[in-house]
Design a protein around this motif. Structure first.
Motif, PDB file in Angstrom:
ATOM      1  N   ARG A 198       0.934  -1.152   0.032  1.00  0.00           N
ATOM      2  CA  ARG A 198      -0.011  -0.115   0.026  1.00  0.00           C
ATOM      3  C   ARG A 198       0.977   1.336   0.029  1.00  0.00           C
ATOM      4  NH1 ARG A 198      -2.802  -3.156   4.090  1.00  0.00           N
ATOM      5  NH2 ARG A 198      -4.765  -4.215   3.113  1.00  0.00           N
ATOM      6  N   ALA A 252       2.103   1.792  -3.531  1.00  0.00           N
ATOM      7  CA  ALA A 252       1.018   2.361  -4.316  1.00  0.00           C
ATOM      8  C   ALA A 252       1.030   3.713  -4.014  1.00  0.00           C
ATOM      9  CB  ALA A 252      -0.058   1.517  -4.038  1.00  0.00           C
ATOM     10  N   GLY A 290       2.238  -1.813  -6.251  1.00  0.00           N
ATOM     11  CA  GLY A 290       1.714  -2.480  -4.838  1.00  0.00           C
ATOM     12  C   GLY A 290       1.894  -3.753  -4.918  1.00  0.00           C
ATOM     13  N   THR A 325      -3.481  -6.941  -5.623  1.00  0.00           N
ATOM     14  CA  THR A 325      -3.570  -5.796  -4.889  1.00  0.00           C
ATOM     15  C   THR A 325      -5.344  -5.621  -4.591  1.00  0.00           C
ATOM     16  OG1 THR A 325      -2.008  -4.381  -5.903  1.00  0.00           O
ATOM     17  CG2 THR A 325      -3.685  -3.032  -5.218  1.00  0.00           C
TER      18      THR A 325
END
Length: 415
Positions: free
Chosen positions: A27, A30, A45, A107
């Motif tokens: 995360r 990302a 991610g 993801t």
């Protein structure tokens, strides 16, 4: 009336410390990617998570109902429709950002939800089946797309067929021979008459190589492979279930989206959503990741359509064919577009001969030459969208572009 074949699974089991750490790192990667690049992030991610925990797809899929949606065209729209239909009953996660290869799927699976509806690149479907053990695979169509990645439809169909043997249920397009052959390997099938307007890649039998015989909606081969009788159909302006028309209201245009709706409704019904409830859930969906969105730019109202391959371009041109509004065509050939644009010569652009047409994109010259072959006049070729719009009359404009040209136009209009 058929009973649903699925029941909701319990919430996913708690993750151990290593997987939690990997998800946090993913995360963060990302988030940083979105800050630096202005969008996306799902792929990087997922790559971080896979590097830290290679079996993350298996662990993230455990105790969940996973539905994979794949095909050459219509994946994003069908995924959005199906997610809308399921989300009213079950906590549902999805990769609505369009990141549909392995890292993007990871993801999406990292989000909370008993159900996961995952748009899956057709080349990645075998990987996704093996790693996520889906309850359902939704198979839309197969045709040529990126020639440098998937030069042979038959090869994709064979890979699908091999992978689908362990899938409990497929919801599949009965009008596409390659899809039918692949889907027949699964444990159970629900057939949908979703149509196949592009038949250039479905001339020979995927099972034996003989020429297919076609008679209106039916197709067959001497080896015995033939169009199965569908339970669901999308014809004209309606969706029917067991021959009974359903009240389906769509805000997305064209017969191709009615076909996507039929595929989504068939899947949602199998997953336990009442038919009428699923049909109601489709109303109000006006755009999917920018597709069919309308932006005002100066004196123009620009509607965006994505077309990535011969089948997609032909469908988009049919969708805008009845109008006389100006058209902007965007074309690149890089990365996810595929680097070989020779398939442009399979698309018939003659319907644009009497409309103002402007071209933009880094491979706009390829498009301009193709239009000249079909005797389509152009107001000009431009590097950016703004230059193309400046040369067109004020009012509504249809913009049709392949993937990266579409992305560039969307960012420019949304800025």
């Amino acid at each position: 009336m058929e009973a649903p074949i699925l029941v909701p699974h319990p919430a996913p089991s708690p993750f151990d410390a290593r997987l939690r750490t990997a998800l946090t790192a993913g995360r963060s990667a990302a988030w940083l990617s979105r800050r630096l690049a202005g969008g996306g992030g799902g792929v990087i991610g997922g790559r971080v998570v896979l590097r830290m925990v290679p079996d993350a797809p298996e662990r993230l899929s455990r105790d969940r109902t996973v539905v994979l949606v794949s095909g050459t065209n219509g994946k994003s729209t069908t995924t959005a429709m199906l997610r809308s239909a399921l989300a009213g009953r079950y906590p549902t996660t999805s990769n609505l950002d369009g990141a549909n290869t392995g890292p993007g799927l990871v993801t999406a699976l990292a989000d909370v939800g008993s159900h996961a509806v995952l748009e899956t690149d057709e080349g990645w479907l075998p990987w996704a089946v093996r790693r996520t053990r889906p309850a359902i695979a939704v198979l839309l169509n197969l045709s040529r797309d990126q020639l440098d990645r998937h030069p042979e439809v038959q090869g994709l169909a064979a890979a699908w067929r091999s992978a689908l043997a362990e899938v409990p249920l497929v919801v599949a397009n009965a009008d596409d021979p390659a899809v039918v052959w692949a889907a027949s390997a699964a444990q159970r099938q629900i057939w949908v008459g979703a149509g196949q307007s592009w038949q250039h890649d479905a001339v020979v039998c995927p099972a034996c190589g003989a020429l297919l015989r076609r008679d209106r909606d039916h197709w067959s081969c001497r080896c015995g492979l033939a169009r199965p009788e569908p339970t669901w159909t999308a014809r004209g302006s309606e969706v029917a279930w067991h021959g009974h028309p359903l009240a389906v209201t769509l805000d997305l245009p064209g017969p191709v989206n009615l076909a996507n709706a039929a595929m989504a409704l068939a899947t949602a019904t199998a997953a336990g959503v009442p038919v009428a409830e699923g049909a109601r859930s489709l109303a109000g969906l006006e755009q999917v990741s920018g597709r069919y969105a309308v932006f005002t730019r100066g004196d123009h109202q620009v509607r965006l359509l994505l077309a990535k391959n011969p089948a997609g371009w032909q469908s988009a041109l049919r969708m805008i064919g009845a109008s006389q509004r100006p058209v902007v065509l965007g074309f690149n050939a890089e990365g996810v577009d595929g680097r070989d644009p020779s398939w442009l010569y399979d698309v018939n652009f003659a319907a644009l001969r009497h409309r103002p047409v402007a071209v933009f994109g880094r491979r706009g010259s390829d498009m301009s030459v193709r239009l000249l072959v079909d005797c389509v006049p152009q107001v000009g070729q431009f590097e950016r969208l703004d230059g193309a719009l400046h040369r067109l009359p004020a009012g509504p404009v249809d913009l049709v572009a392949n993937y990266t040209a579409f992305r560039d136009a969307f960012r420019e209009l949304a800025a």
